[in-house]
Each structure stands twice: as structure tokens, then as C-alpha cells.
Write an enzyme that holds these catalytic residues in place. Structure first.
Site, PDB file in Angstrom:
ATOM      1  CE  LYS A 191     -54.645 130.121  74.242  1.00 53.12           C
ATOM      2  NZ  LYS A 191     -53.566 129.607  75.138  1.00 53.12           N
ATOM      3  CD  GLU A 266     -48.351 146.146  73.232  1.00 55.09           C
ATOM      4  OE1 GLU A 266     -47.112 146.217  73.107  1.00 55.09           O
ATOM      5  OE2 GLU A 266     -49.084 147.143  73.282  1.00 55.09           O
ATOM      6  CB  CYS A 300     -42.359 142.149  76.781  1.00 55.59           C
ATOM      7  SG  CYS A 300     -43.276 143.387  77.703  1.00 55.59           S
ATOM      8  CD  GLU A 402     -38.591 138.131  74.282  1.00 57.08           C
ATOM      9  OE1 GLU A 402     -39.263 137.370  73.546  1.00 57.08           O
ATOM     10  OE2 GLU A 402     -39.064 139.119  74.850  1.00 57.08           O
TER      11      GLU A 402
HETATM   12  P1  NAD Z   1     -46.341 132.742  73.305  1.00 57.61           P
HETATM   13  O1  NAD Z   1     -46.283 133.512  72.040  1.00 57.61           O
HETATM   14  O2  NAD Z   1     -45.761 131.392  73.322  1.00 57.61           O
HETATM   15  O3  NAD Z   1     -47.867 132.563  73.776  1.00 57.61           O
HETATM   16  C1  NAD Z   1     -48.715 133.656  74.000  1.00 57.61           C
HETATM   17  C2  NAD Z   1     -50.159 133.197  73.885  1.00 57.61           C
HETATM   18  O4  NAD Z   1     -50.424 132.840  72.535  1.00 57.61           O
HETATM   19  C3  NAD Z   1     -50.494 131.956  74.714  1.00 57.61           C
HETATM   20  O5  NAD Z   1     -51.806 132.091  75.188  1.00 57.61           O
HETATM   21  C4  NAD Z   1     -50.372 130.834  73.695  1.00 57.61           C
HETATM   22  O6  NAD Z   1     -51.132 129.692  74.030  1.00 57.61           O
HETATM   23  C5  NAD Z   1     -50.909 131.514  72.457  1.00 57.61           C
HETATM   24  N1  NAD Z   1     -50.427 130.974  71.179  1.00 57.61           N
HETATM   25  C6  NAD Z   1     -49.188 130.514  70.882  1.00 57.61           C
HETATM   26  N2  NAD Z   1     -49.129 130.160  69.583  1.00 57.61           N
HETATM   27  C7  NAD Z   1     -50.348 130.413  69.051  1.00 57.61           C
HETATM   28  C8  NAD Z   1     -50.922 130.266  67.748  1.00 57.61           C
HETATM   29  N3  NAD Z   1     -50.220 129.806  66.709  1.00 57.61           N
HETATM   30  N4  NAD Z   1     -52.202 130.653  67.570  1.00 57.61           N
HETATM   31  C9  NAD Z   1     -52.925 131.147  68.598  1.00 57.61           C
HETATM   32  N5  NAD Z   1     -52.457 131.289  69.846  1.00 57.61           N
HETATM   33  C10 NAD Z   1     -51.174 130.935  70.071  1.00 57.61           C
HETATM   34  O7  NAD Z   1     -45.693 133.683  74.423  1.00 57.61           O
HETATM   35  P2  NAD Z   1     -45.438 133.346  75.952  1.00 57.61           P
HETATM   36  O8  NAD Z   1     -44.296 132.394  76.037  1.00 57.61           O
HETATM   37  O9  NAD Z   1     -46.720 133.006  76.616  1.00 57.61           O
HETATM   38  O10 NAD Z   1     -44.992 134.782  76.492  1.00 57.61           O
HETATM   39  C11 NAD Z   1     -43.692 135.255  76.376  1.00 57.61           C
HETATM   40  C12 NAD Z   1     -43.582 136.175  75.186  1.00 57.61           C
HETATM   41  O11 NAD Z   1     -44.500 137.262  75.319  1.00 57.61           O
HETATM   42  C13 NAD Z   1     -42.222 136.835  75.080  1.00 57.61           C
HETATM   43  O12 NAD Z   1     -41.796 136.843  73.743  1.00 57.61           O
HETATM   44  C14 NAD Z   1     -42.477 138.250  75.562  1.00 57.61           C
HETATM   45  O13 NAD Z   1     -41.572 139.202  75.085  1.00 57.61           O
HETATM   46  C15 NAD Z   1     -43.852 138.492  75.081  1.00 57.61           C
HETATM   47  N6  NAD Z   1     -44.486 139.562  75.859  1.00 57.61           N
HETATM   48  C16 NAD Z   1     -44.675 140.785  75.275  1.00 57.61           C
HETATM   49  C17 NAD Z   1     -45.218 141.835  76.012  1.00 57.61           C
HETATM   50  C18 NAD Z   1     -45.434 143.204  75.396  1.00 57.61           C
HETATM   51  O14 NAD Z   1     -46.210 143.981  75.947  1.00 57.61           O
HETATM   52  N7  NAD Z   1     -44.793 143.526  74.286  1.00 57.61           N
HETATM   53  C19 NAD Z   1     -45.578 141.628  77.332  1.00 57.61           C
HETATM   54  C20 NAD Z   1     -45.364 140.372  77.896  1.00 57.61           C
HETATM   55  C21 NAD Z   1     -44.834 139.335  77.138  1.00 57.61           C
END
Ligand code: NAD
Length: 507
Positions: A191, A266, A300, A402
Site C-alpha cells: 500500500k 521505520e 526520516c 519532527e
Molecule cells: P504517514 O505515517 O502519514 O504515512 C505512511 C503510510 O502509512 C502511507 O502509505 C499512509 O497512507 C499509511 N497510513 C497512514 N495512517 C495509516 C493507518 N492508520 N493505517 C494504515 N496505514 C496508514 O507518513 P508519511 O507522511 O507518508 O511519511 C513521512 C513520515 O515517514 C515521517 O514521519 C518520516 O520520518 C517517516 N519516515 C521514516 C523512515 C525511516 O526509515 N525511519 C523513512 C522515511 C520516512
């Protein structure tokens, strides 16, 4: 090719703005039909393009059932490792052949720069080959010290994997999950983020071309609710592999909890980038800039909390602010651009809000601080100037939360003990860096910092041979590295009796 300011700019990938994209379920491409759709928006052009279906709960169920069948009945886990590895190598070749296209699609989706996107596409191909080698050499252990039994362990694939991914590096972060899962013999339902779904759909096409059987790789598109939540909560999903915000990561844990599902997370970060007085300051200025302004701060691991020692604080803030002000904002396809747009409107608004919060908390803007309007292109796109805020209190929201944008928060410290205390005084623990010429100090700091990755005189270096993941609320488990397949396997202990007579109840 077009010429701009004497440099060569790659042509924009010809996106069919009227195109309806389709999801991949059980080897079939499923278009929108009568489903709701959503639209991708190019953050540089600020133009909508492409319609993508919102997968219903029934679609998600269909994809998980397909993955379940491919795992339980399709023979994928029993396929010889060398055959699975061969498909991964074919996929690697296809990724190399289509690297420019994969880079362009991602640039359209999130505005990242051409240099990074092309390099990461080829890096992904190398990663697939590395993981293919891991598949071929995966093994258990044979224990010779167990009397009366031949005792050994085998690793078996964990089952159906839900890979839920963010928008900031859509394909790289997906590959960290997809490649080891496939190598281990798992089947996958992906997804992708609602901001960047089409690059994942293109990679899925390449997976089909590489020969992965129907049902082994599936993609459902949509938002966190209801699509992502239906996938994470599906009882037939054995493992959730998630990259995203810490808040959504907690929802993943809750979704997996009733079935004791396996989870790799992650998550977010607010990583300390620590500049000691004895550092090579010129190198540190550029390293700190790369840590927070590369990828427009949307990583991240961004080094967003810059801790600077008293003795060089004023000089460092001045040099960093001056250098930040000189960065070139513009077209992500122009190789001379340093900083592209924010990926989406929400992110743009969030970054500007945090800059205001920082000022309200008493921090001082010493570079940037506003939307960029230096050219018609940056006025049209979602550009925020690279921003430096000095005099930040480590306990403030600006230092603790963040932002995920080009905002460096500078905190002052005095000595190693205070640097360590401030660096670790946060709920995150993804990464950290130390800038110093003192080797002994570097070793001491590496041991004291509570983070999954620590760089010394470097920042934002990642390689598929090195594990990546977070301490504390930055995550759970590790991706990449030579043990990458462990997260997609269960260990089975096998005991074979060597002729002992069973004695229970014998008289
Ligand atoms: P997000 O958490 O909003 O979304 C990530 C994914 O999860 C998307 O596909 C979203 O549709 C899905 N999602 C959101 N809520 C959900 C739920 N309740 N149930 C199921 N799926 C759900 O994150 P984002 O805005 O897409 O990405 C940015 C975030 O990702 C930042 O916090 C960043 O630090 C983190 N990130 C971490 C790493 C790492 O390796 N640690 C790498 C890149 C990004």
C-alpha cells in the site's frame, strides 16, 4: 533537452494527465471502475495529473487472499532460492534499464532532485542483486553439542507481508521491504503513500515482467483510511513492514496486536547533528547542510537538531546561515538545483507553521524563514527557503517535534556531557552525527548516543550492506544489512532422535 542558465535540463517525463492508473491484484490490473479515485499533484508544476483508484476494503481482502493463496498453495515458498534470486536479478536489470523513468515518475510525484533519484534507482538494482545473494546463501545452524539428537534450525518465510510505505523515497523504502520478503519466499501486498502511488505501480509492472508469479506481488492504492487500515488489520497478514510517521506506526502495532502479527517499523526522527569546537568547521557546515537541506529536509534521518559547542557557536551559525542563503532553489530536473519543492501542500503548510512556532518560542531566524518567491517557478511550486533558527531551546516544540522540511534548529551546548544529555533528551533515536577531529572523543560519543545510526564527520550515508533502523520511538527492528532476511523468516528448531528409547510411563 533544454538549456537553462547554461546547464542541461532533462525533459519532463511525458505524463498522461488524463490517465487512469490500475492496481495489481492477483496478477490482474484493476482500474478505477466505479471506485472513488484520487489525483496526484506535481509539487513543482503545482498541477494535478493521473487518477488512481481508492482500493475498497473488498479490494484489500482480494489482494490479501491472492497473496495467501500464492503462499499456501502457489508454491512460492518452495520455489528454489536460486530461482527466486534469478527473478530478483532480472528485476535488477529491468530497474537499471528503466532507471531514468523510475526517477522521473518519482520526481513528478514528490519533487525530489534528479541526481538523487537516478542514483537511488541504480542503487536499488544493486540492492536487489545483494539480496538475491542472501536468498541463495540463507541457512540455519546445526548444533553438534546436543546429545542423542541431530538438532538444527531452518529459516522459513513468515508468510503474507503488508508493505505500507511513505512518500519521501517511495521506491527505495519499498525495496527495503519487498526485496528481502521476496527473497525469503514471502508474498507481498503493497500500500504505497497516497502522494506517490504511481512509481510503485510502475515497479510492480517490472516485477511482473521479471517473472514473479501472480499473487506474489500485489498493490492496492488509497489512503491510510480505509485502505491502509484494512490491510494492516487483515487477519491473513502475517507481517506488517511499515515506514512512516511514529503516530501511524503506533496504529500498526495496535492492528497487529490481536493476532500477535510480526511488525517492522521505520518511523520518525529528530536527529542530533553535533558540532564540537574542534571540528573542521568548513566541512561541518556543508555536512550539516546536507543533513537538513538535502531532499528538502524530507528524510526520516534529517539532521534537524544541530547542537553546536559554545566556542564556535556564533561563527558556525553565521557560516551556516550564509551558506544556506546561497542554495539554489528550482527545477528538480535541473542538475544545478540544490533544493526542490516540498512534496505536497500539507507538508508545505506544516513547515511554515513550525517556523512560526519556533519564532513564537523565542528562536531567531538567521536564514530563510519564508516561502520562496525568487522566480516565477518557485512562486508557482511549493518552495520554502532553507531555514536556520538559532537560539533554540532543546525542550521546545521546534527541537522536539519532527518537521520534515528544510528547517535547521540550532541548540547551544558546552562539553561532551551536555552534548550527550541534549542529544538523547528526545523520544526519537533514529540517527546522530558527531563533527570532531578528536578520534577518542568520536569513539566516546558513538558509545553514548542512543541512535540506530551514528556518523562521524559524515551525514546521510546509507548502504544496503549496513542495517538501518531506530532506537526508542524511531522504530522497531532493522532493515538492510546481511541479516535483512531475518525479519521475513521464522526460525524452526528441528530435533531428530538418534535411537533413544522413549521412557515416559515405561515400568
Ligand atoms: P504517514 O505515517 O502519514 O504515512 C505512511 C503510510 O502509512 C502511507 O502509505 C499512509 O497512507 C499509511 N497510513 C497512514 N495512517 C495509516 C493507518 N492508520 N493505517 C494504515 N496505514 C496508514 O507518513 P508519511 O507522511 O507518508 O511519511 C513521512 C513520515 O515517514 C515521517 O514521519 C518520516 O520520518 C517517516 N519516515 C521514516 C523512515 C525511516 O526509515 N525511519 C523513512 C522515511 C520516512
Amino acid at each position: 533537452m533544454t538549456e537553462s542558465a547554461g546547464t542541461t535540463v532533462a525533459p519532463r517525463f511525458p505524463v498522461e494527465t488524463d490517465r487512469d492508473y490500475a492496481m495489481l491484484i492477483d496478477g490482474e490490473w484493476v482500474g478505477p471502475g466505479d471506485r472513488d479515485t484520487f489525483t496526484c499533484v506535481d509539487p513543482y508544476e503545482n498541477q494535478p495529473w493521473g487518477r488512481v483508484p481508492v482500493a475498497t476494503v473488498e479490494d484489500v481482502d482480494g489482494a490479501v487472499r491472492a497473496a495467501r493463496r500464492a503462499f499456501d498453495e502457489g508454491g512460492w515458498p518452495q520455489t528454489p532460492a536460486v530461482v527466486r534470486a534469478g527473478m530478483l536479478r532480472r528485476l535488477a536489470d529491468l530497474i537499471d534499464q528503466h532507471a531514468d523513468e523510475l526517477a522521473s515518475v518519482q520526481i513528478h510525484e514528490n519533487g525530489k532532485l534528479i541526481g538523487e533519484m537516478t542514483a537511488t534507482a541504480h542503487g536499488m538494482a544493486m540492492h536487489a542483486r545483494f539480496v538475491a545473494g542472501l536468498a541463495e546463501t540463507m541457512g540455519g545452524t546445526s548444533m553438534q553439542g546436543v546429545p542423542g539428537y541431530t538438532a538444527y534450525t531452518v529459516r522459513e518465510p513468515v508468510g503474507v507481508v503488508a508493505a505500507i510505505t511513505p512518500w519521501n523515497s517511495p521506491l527505495t523504502l519499498l525495496s527495503w521491504k519487498l526485496f528481502p520478503a521476496l527473497a525469503a519466499g514471502c508474498t507481498v501486498v503493497i500500500k504505497p503513500s497516497e502522494v506517490t502511488p504511481t512509481s510503485t505501480l510502475r515497479l510492480a509492472e517490472l516485477c511482473m515482467e521479471a517473472g514473479f508469479p501472480a499473487g506474489v506481488v500485489n498493490v492496492v492504492t488509497g489512503f491510510g483510511q480505509p485502505t491502509g487500515a484494512a490491510l494492516a488489520g487483515h487477519p491473513d497478514v502475517d507481517k506488517i513492514a511499515f515506514t512512516g510517521s511514529t503516530g501511524a506506526g503506533k496504529a500498526m502495532l495496535a492492528a497487529a496486536q490481536p493476532r500477535i502479527g510480526r511488525v517492522t517499523l521505520e518511523l520518525g526522527g529528530k536527529s542530533p547533528n553535533i558540532v564540537f569546537g574542534d571540528a573542521d568547521l568548513d566541512n561541518a557546515v556543508h555536512g550539516v547542510m546536507g543533513g537538513i537541506f538535502a531532499a528538502t529536509g524530507q528524510t526520516c534521518m534529517a539532521g534537524s537538531r544541530v547542537l553546536v559547542e559554545d566556542s564556535v557557536y556564533d561563527e558556525f551559525v553565521e557560516r551556516l546561515s550564509e551558506a544556506a542563503s546561497k542554495l539554489i532553489l528550482g527545477d528538480p530536473l535541473d542538475p544545478t538545483t540544490d533544493v526542490g519543492p516540498l512534496a505536497c501542500r500539507n507538508q508545505f503548510d506544516r513547515v511554515l507553521q513550525y517556523i512560526q512556532i519556533g519564532q513564537d518560542e523565542g528562536a531567531k531566524v538567521t536564514a530563510g524563514g519564508v516561502r520562496d518567491s525568487s522566480s516565477p517557478e518557485t512562486q508557482r511550486g511549493l518552495f520554502v527557503q532553507p531555514t536556520v533558527l538559532a537560539g533554540v531551546d532543546n525542550s521546545s516544540r521546534l527541537a522536539q517535534e519532527e518537521i520534515f522540511g528544510p528547517v535547521a534548529s540550532i541548540v547551544r551546548f558546552s562539553g561532551e556531557d551536555e552534548a550527550t544529555r541534549l542529544a538523547n533528551d528526545i523520544e526519537f533515536g533514529l540517527a546522530a552525527a558527531v563533527w570532531t577531529k578528536d578520534v577518542a572523543r568520536a569513539h566516546r560519543m558513538v558509545k553514548r548516543l542512543r541512535a540506530g545510526t551514528v556518523w562521524v564527520n559524515a551525514y546521510r550515508v546509507v548502504h544496503y550492506a549496513m542495517p538501518f533502523g531506530g532506537f526508542k520511538q524511531s522504530g522497531l527492528g532493522r532493515e538492510l544489512g546481511t541479516n535483512a532476511l531475518d525479519a521475513y523468516t521464522e526460525v524452526k528448531s528441528v530435533w531428530i532422535d538418534e535411537g533413544n528409547r522413549q521412557t515416559f510411563g515405561r515400568r
